[in-house]
Write a protein that holds these residues in place. Structure first.
Motif, PDB file in Angstrom:
ATOM      1  N   GLY A 286       0.811  -1.202   0.000  1.00 41.27           N
ATOM      2  CA  GLY A 286       0.000   0.000   0.000  1.00 41.27           C
ATOM      3  C   GLY A 286       0.845   1.252   0.000  1.00 41.27           C
ATOM      4  N   SER A 287       0.558   2.152   0.906  1.00 46.12           N
ATOM      5  CA  SER A 287       1.272   3.428   1.000  1.00 46.12           C
ATOM      6  C   SER A 287       2.528   3.351   1.840  1.00 46.12           C
ATOM      7  CB  SER A 287       0.342   4.496   1.589  1.00 46.12           C
ATOM      8  OG  SER A 287      -0.766   4.723   0.744  1.00 46.12           O
ATOM      9  N   VAL A 288       2.886   2.158   2.317  1.00 43.10           N
ATOM     10  CA  VAL A 288       3.999   1.992   3.245  1.00 43.10           C
ATOM     11  C   VAL A 288       5.134   1.247   2.556  1.00 43.10           C
ATOM     12  CG1 VAL A 288       4.702   1.153   5.518  1.00 43.10           C
ATOM     13  CG2 VAL A 288       2.333   1.899   5.139  1.00 43.10           C
ATOM     14  N   LEU A 289       6.349   1.772   2.704  1.00 42.48           N
ATOM     15  CA  LEU A 289       7.545   1.122   2.182  1.00 42.48           C
ATOM     16  C   LEU A 289       8.411   0.685   3.351  1.00 42.48           C
ATOM     17  CD1 LEU A 289       9.217   0.541  -0.469  1.00 42.48           C
ATOM     18  CD2 LEU A 289      10.563   2.534   0.185  1.00 42.48           C
ATOM     19  N   PHE A 290       8.788  -0.585   3.364  1.00 44.12           N
ATOM     20  CA  PHE A 290       9.674  -1.123   4.390  1.00 44.12           C
ATOM     21  C   PHE A 290      11.065  -1.266   3.782  1.00 44.12           C
ATOM     22  CE2 PHE A 290       5.402  -2.550   5.321  1.00 44.12           C
ATOM     23  CZ  PHE A 290       5.274  -2.311   6.683  1.00 44.12           C
ATOM     24  N   VAL A 291      12.053  -0.732   4.467  1.00 45.40           N
ATOM     25  CA  VAL A 291      13.435  -0.763   4.000  1.00 45.40           C
ATOM     26  C   VAL A 291      14.328  -0.628   5.218  1.00 45.40           C
ATOM     27  CG1 VAL A 291      13.537   1.747   3.610  1.00 45.40           C
ATOM     28  CG2 VAL A 291      15.040   0.232   2.285  1.00 45.40           C
ATOM     29  N   HIS A 292      15.567  -1.084   5.114  1.00 49.46           N
ATOM     30  CA  HIS A 292      16.425  -1.020   6.292  1.00 49.46           C
ATOM     31  C   HIS A 292      16.798   0.410   6.663  1.00 49.46           C
ATOM     32  CE1 HIS A 292      19.178  -2.287   9.370  1.00 49.46           C
ATOM     33  NE2 HIS A 292      20.155  -1.602   8.805  1.00 49.46           N
ATOM     34  N   GLN A 356       3.205  11.248  -5.362  1.00 48.03           N
ATOM     35  CA  GLN A 356       2.326  11.127  -6.525  1.00 48.03           C
ATOM     36  C   GLN A 356       1.935   9.681  -6.788  1.00 48.03           C
ATOM     37  OE1 GLN A 356       4.643  13.035  -9.586  1.00 48.03           O
ATOM     38  NE2 GLN A 356       4.083  15.112  -8.928  1.00 48.03           N
ATOM     39  N   ALA A 357       2.836   8.757  -6.410  1.00 46.31           N
ATOM     40  CA  ALA A 357       2.553   7.329  -6.584  1.00 46.31           C
ATOM     41  C   ALA A 357       1.800   6.745  -5.395  1.00 46.31           C
ATOM     42  CB  ALA A 357       3.854   6.566  -6.811  1.00 46.31           C
ATOM     43  N   GLY A 358       1.485   7.563  -4.406  1.00 49.53           N
ATOM     44  CA  GLY A 358       0.725   7.096  -3.248  1.00 49.53           C
ATOM     45  C   GLY A 358       1.559   6.491  -2.145  1.00 49.53           C
ATOM     46  N   LEU A 359       2.883   6.623  -2.224  1.00 44.29           N
ATOM     47  CA  LEU A 359       3.756   6.082  -1.179  1.00 44.29           C
ATOM     48  C   LEU A 359       4.054   7.194  -0.179  1.00 44.29           C
ATOM     49  CD1 LEU A 359       6.633   3.620  -1.945  1.00 44.29           C
ATOM     50  CD2 LEU A 359       6.486   4.918   0.167  1.00 44.29           C
ATOM     51  N   LYS A 360       3.674   6.984   1.088  1.00 40.73           N
ATOM     52  CA  LYS A 360       3.642   8.082   2.036  1.00 40.73           C
ATOM     53  C   LYS A 360       4.503   7.885   3.279  1.00 40.73           C
ATOM     54  CE  LYS A 360      -1.216   8.688   0.691  1.00 40.73           C
ATOM     55  NZ  LYS A 360      -1.266  10.081   0.232  1.00 40.73           N
ATOM     56  N   LEU A 361       4.871   6.649   3.614  1.00 41.46           N
ATOM     57  CA  LEU A 361       5.564   6.381   4.876  1.00 41.46           C
ATOM     58  C   LEU A 361       6.641   5.336   4.659  1.00 41.46           C
ATOM     59  CD1 LEU A 361       5.794   6.555   8.034  1.00 41.46           C
ATOM     60  CD2 LEU A 361       4.069   4.733   8.125  1.00 41.46           C
ATOM     61  N   VAL A 362       7.849   5.618   5.154  1.00 39.39           N
ATOM     62  CA  VAL A 362       8.943   4.654   5.167  1.00 39.39           C
ATOM     63  C   VAL A 362       9.078   4.099   6.580  1.00 39.39           C
ATOM     64  CG1 VAL A 362      11.449   4.354   4.947  1.00 39.39           C
ATOM     65  CG2 VAL A 362      10.205   5.724   3.264  1.00 39.39           C
ATOM     66  N   VAL A 363       9.030   2.780   6.705  1.00 40.27           N
ATOM     67  CA  VAL A 363       9.279   2.121   7.988  1.00 40.27           C
ATOM     68  C   VAL A 363      10.657   1.478   7.895  1.00 40.27           C
ATOM     69  CG1 VAL A 363       8.505   0.375   9.633  1.00 40.27           C
ATOM     70  CG2 VAL A 363       6.825   1.733   8.364  1.00 40.27           C
ATOM     71  N   LEU A 376       8.985  10.670  12.421  1.00 45.31           N
ATOM     72  CA  LEU A 376       9.449  12.006  12.055  1.00 45.31           C
ATOM     73  C   LEU A 376       9.521  12.143  10.546  1.00 45.31           C
ATOM     74  CD1 LEU A 376      13.314  12.156  12.661  1.00 45.31           C
ATOM     75  CD2 LEU A 376      12.012  10.043  12.716  1.00 45.31           C
ATOM     76  N   ALA A 377       9.745  13.363  10.083  1.00 46.40           N
ATOM     77  CA  ALA A 377       9.920  13.617   8.656  1.00 46.40           C
ATOM     78  C   ALA A 377      11.405  13.743   8.350  1.00 46.40           C
ATOM     79  CB  ALA A 377       9.194  14.893   8.249  1.00 46.40           C
ATOM     80  N   LYS A 378      11.823  13.098   7.275  1.00 49.96           N
ATOM     81  CA  LYS A 378      13.183  13.237   6.770  1.00 49.96           C
ATOM     82  C   LYS A 378      13.093  13.620   5.307  1.00 49.96           C
ATOM     83  CE  LYS A 378      14.987   9.561   9.791  1.00 49.96           C
ATOM     84  NZ  LYS A 378      15.789   8.306   9.828  1.00 49.96           N
ATOM     85  N   ARG A 379      13.698  14.728   4.976  1.00 49.68           N
ATOM     86  CA  ARG A 379      13.660  15.241   3.606  1.00 49.68           C
ATOM     87  C   ARG A 379      12.228  15.413   3.098  1.00 49.68           C
ATOM     88  NH1 ARG A 379      18.191  15.467   5.246  1.00 49.68           N
ATOM     89  NH2 ARG A 379      20.120  15.079   4.079  1.00 49.68           N
ATOM     90  N   LEU A 384       9.320   6.159   9.946  1.00 50.93           N
ATOM     91  CA  LEU A 384       9.163   5.569  11.273  1.00 50.93           C
ATOM     92  C   LEU A 384      10.415   4.756  11.562  1.00 50.93           C
ATOM     93  CD1 LEU A 384       5.936   3.884  12.651  1.00 50.93           C
ATOM     94  CD2 LEU A 384       8.211   3.191  13.346  1.00 50.93           C
ATOM     95  N   GLU A 385      11.208   5.211  12.517  1.00 48.20           N
ATOM     96  CA  GLU A 385      12.424   4.495  12.920  1.00 48.20           C
ATOM     97  C   GLU A 385      12.041   3.427  13.935  1.00 48.20           C
ATOM     98  OE1 GLU A 385      15.588   8.237  12.497  1.00 48.20           O
ATOM     99  OE2 GLU A 385      15.026   7.469  14.484  1.00 48.20           O
ATOM    100  N   ALA A 386      12.238   2.161  13.552  1.00 42.57           N
ATOM    101  CA  ALA A 386      11.717   1.057  14.359  1.00 42.57           C
ATOM    102  C   ALA A 386      12.805   0.160  14.941  1.00 42.57           C
ATOM    103  CB  ALA A 386      10.750   0.223  13.525  1.00 42.57           C
ATOM    104  N   ASP A 387      14.051   0.607  14.929  1.00 42.52           N
ATOM    105  CA  ASP A 387      15.119  -0.128  15.615  1.00 42.52           C
ATOM    106  C   ASP A 387      15.107   0.314  17.070  1.00 42.52           C
ATOM    107  OD1 ASP A 387      17.443  -1.111  16.705  1.00 42.52           O
ATOM    108  OD2 ASP A 387      18.790  -0.249  15.218  1.00 42.52           O
ATOM    109  N   VAL A 388      14.654  -0.583  17.959  1.00 52.65           N
ATOM    110  CA  VAL A 388      14.478  -0.225  19.368  1.00 52.65           C
ATOM    111  C   VAL A 388      15.550  -0.867  20.258  1.00 52.65           C
ATOM    112  CG1 VAL A 388      12.029   0.299  19.168  1.00 52.65           C
ATOM    113  CG2 VAL A 388      12.731  -2.055  19.644  1.00 52.65           C
TER     114      VAL A 388
END
Length: 451
Positions: A286-292, A356-363, A376-379, A384-388
């Motif tokens: 969906g609108s979420v991209l998961f990447v390291h 524009q492609a509907g991708l809104k959040l990087v996890v 937070l917003a970057k650039r 979403l920083e998820a390394d806890v």
């Protein structure tokens, strides 16, 4: 505020191990607090842009656990806390999927290797999770790729662009090498290895490397990035011999362990060959991209034009080619960037393409935090920083007690829950409910809905 439904944690969580307690209550994500976000104006501006069009959410719940760094116990506790598995015994493979676990999509956000306490235990536990039939996506992390590139560099002819890659891994990789040697090494193997001096010479960059590298790297890297690489190698090179001794190894054993890693991880018959074979570099749902780590403009263009499968295909293709061009190129930037001046650049152009492609959040993982997840917003793009900080080695060095546990849950409803043993409440975010305290979702209740 008390959450609706029962407690966040299943009763089985403490049946076989002591643990740092996870939160029982839920709160609106405190984005104004530095430990959970900060830079509020930029965050709200990026959120407003994202909310100007519809969000698309995953069709099944996603559980994101990142950066376990060779701590299988923290990884399992995180899956228990998220409601994915039920422990059936004290062993690292003694677990079954819950009803929620059968339906959830588990995304392992990279950096399974390095630090400790046991890389091989972590890999065996991850293999056991695959064996349950759970839907699991394994993403590449920079620590994972560094092992692959370093052992490949030792197996190829030396050149100024690659001969430093093994030492560049530094002390964090030595626990894995020690484990591999102790489990798979032998006196017979040791006798076939070159002398201590020859092994040191093969592992370490030559005396001329510091003069040759800048010239060889000039077509690939900016001067600032070249100087940064030289600084890192001076630091790590000066410490590496002592790091090896502190790990209880000789240079011959380190070299032997590296050759074993090549057999174990990179040969089709190796017992851990599956690890890199199952690895992707991104996942979009969906609108979420998961990447390291993050993105740059060229990856935004490829992702938007050709889709996530094209990015993962290029990752697999480029990883088999020129080692240096791969590690310092845009594909590996996905697992390395912290949006520094030396990293590949993400500009308004790339962010605009994503929106524009509907991708809104990087996890993402990669940036470890001490008070749970950060939003937070970057650039200009929501991250979403998820390394806890799960692994015991990092926690001990950074003043955190016990074994970590934590996970990020993303539901088809658009509710996002951040769980961490280092923050007293579960953090809740929904893009259309920022700052609202009413109707707080309860993760376990949502899990029952999908069970």
């Amino acid at each position: 505020m008390q959450p609706r439904g029962g407690p966040l944690l299943p009763p089985v969580f403490d049946a076989f191990c002591d643990f740092e307690p996870l939160p029982l209550n839920c709160e609106a994500w405190p984005v104004s607090e530095p430990h959970s976000g900060g830079a509020v104006q930029e965050f709200h501006s990026s959120l407003a842009t994202s909310n100007s069009s519809d969000w698309n959410w995953p069709t099944r719940p996603v559980v994101f656990v990142s950066d376990p760094h060779a701590d299988a116990e923290s990884f399992l506790r995180s899956l228990v806390a998220a409601g994915v598995i039920c422990r059936t015994g004290a062993g690292l493979a003694d677990f079954t999927l819950t009803g929620f676990g059968h339906l959830a999509h588990v995304v392992v956000g990279g950096d399974c290797l390095d630090k400790g306490p046991s890389n091989l235990d972590m890999l065996d536990t991850l293999s056991a999770l695959f064996a349950t039939g759970a839907k699991v996506t394994l993403l590449a992390g920079n620590h994972d790729l560094r092992l692959m590139l370093a052992v490949r560099a030792l197996a190829t002819p030396r050149n100024p662009l690659t001969e430093h890659l093994f030492v560049r891994m530094g002390r964090k990789a030595l626990p894995l090498l020690r484990e591999v040697w102790h489990r798979f090494g032998s006196d017979q193997r040791l006798t076939r290895l070159p002398s201590e001096a020859k092994c040191r010479e093969r592992i370490c960059p030559s005396e001329s490397w510091f003069d040759e590298f800048p010239k060889a790297a000039a077509p690939h890297l900016a001067p600032e990035a070249i100087n940064k690489e030289l600084r890192r190698l001076r630091e790590k090179g000066s410490q590496f011999t002592q790091n090896v001794a502190d790990a209880g190894l000789t240079m011959r054993e380190v070299f032997g362990a590296a050759l074993l890693c090549h057999e174990l991880f990179l040969q089709p018959t190796g017992p851990y060959h599956w690890f890199f074979q199952r690895m992707d570099v991104i996942l979009q749902t969906g609108s979420v991209l998961f990447v390291h780590a993050g993105l740059d403009d060229s990856m935004c263009e490829l992702l938007v034009q050709d889709g996530p499968a094209a990015v993962n295909t290029r990752f697999r293709r480029d990883a088999k080619r020129d080692l240096f061009a791969f590690y310092f190129g845009p594909i590996a930037n996905l697992v390395r960037t912290k949006y520094r001046a030396s990293d590949k650049v993400l500009t308004d152009h790339g962010v605009r393409l994503l929106h524009q492609a509907g991708l809104k959040l990087v996890v993402q993982g990669h940036v470890n935090n001490h008070n749970g997840q950060r939003l937070l917003a970057k650039r200009g793009l929501l991250h979403l920083e998820a390394d806890v900080t799960l692994d015991r080695a990092s926690r001990a060095r950074e003043g955190l007690s016990g074994i970590g546990a934590g996970a990020t849950l993303i539901y088809p409803s658009g509710d996002i829950i951040g769980l961490s043993s280092d923050y007293p409440k579960a953090k809740h975010f929904h893009p259309h409910c920022v700052g609202l305290q009413a109707q707080m979702p309860q993760p376990r209740a949502q899990q029952k809905e999908f069970a």
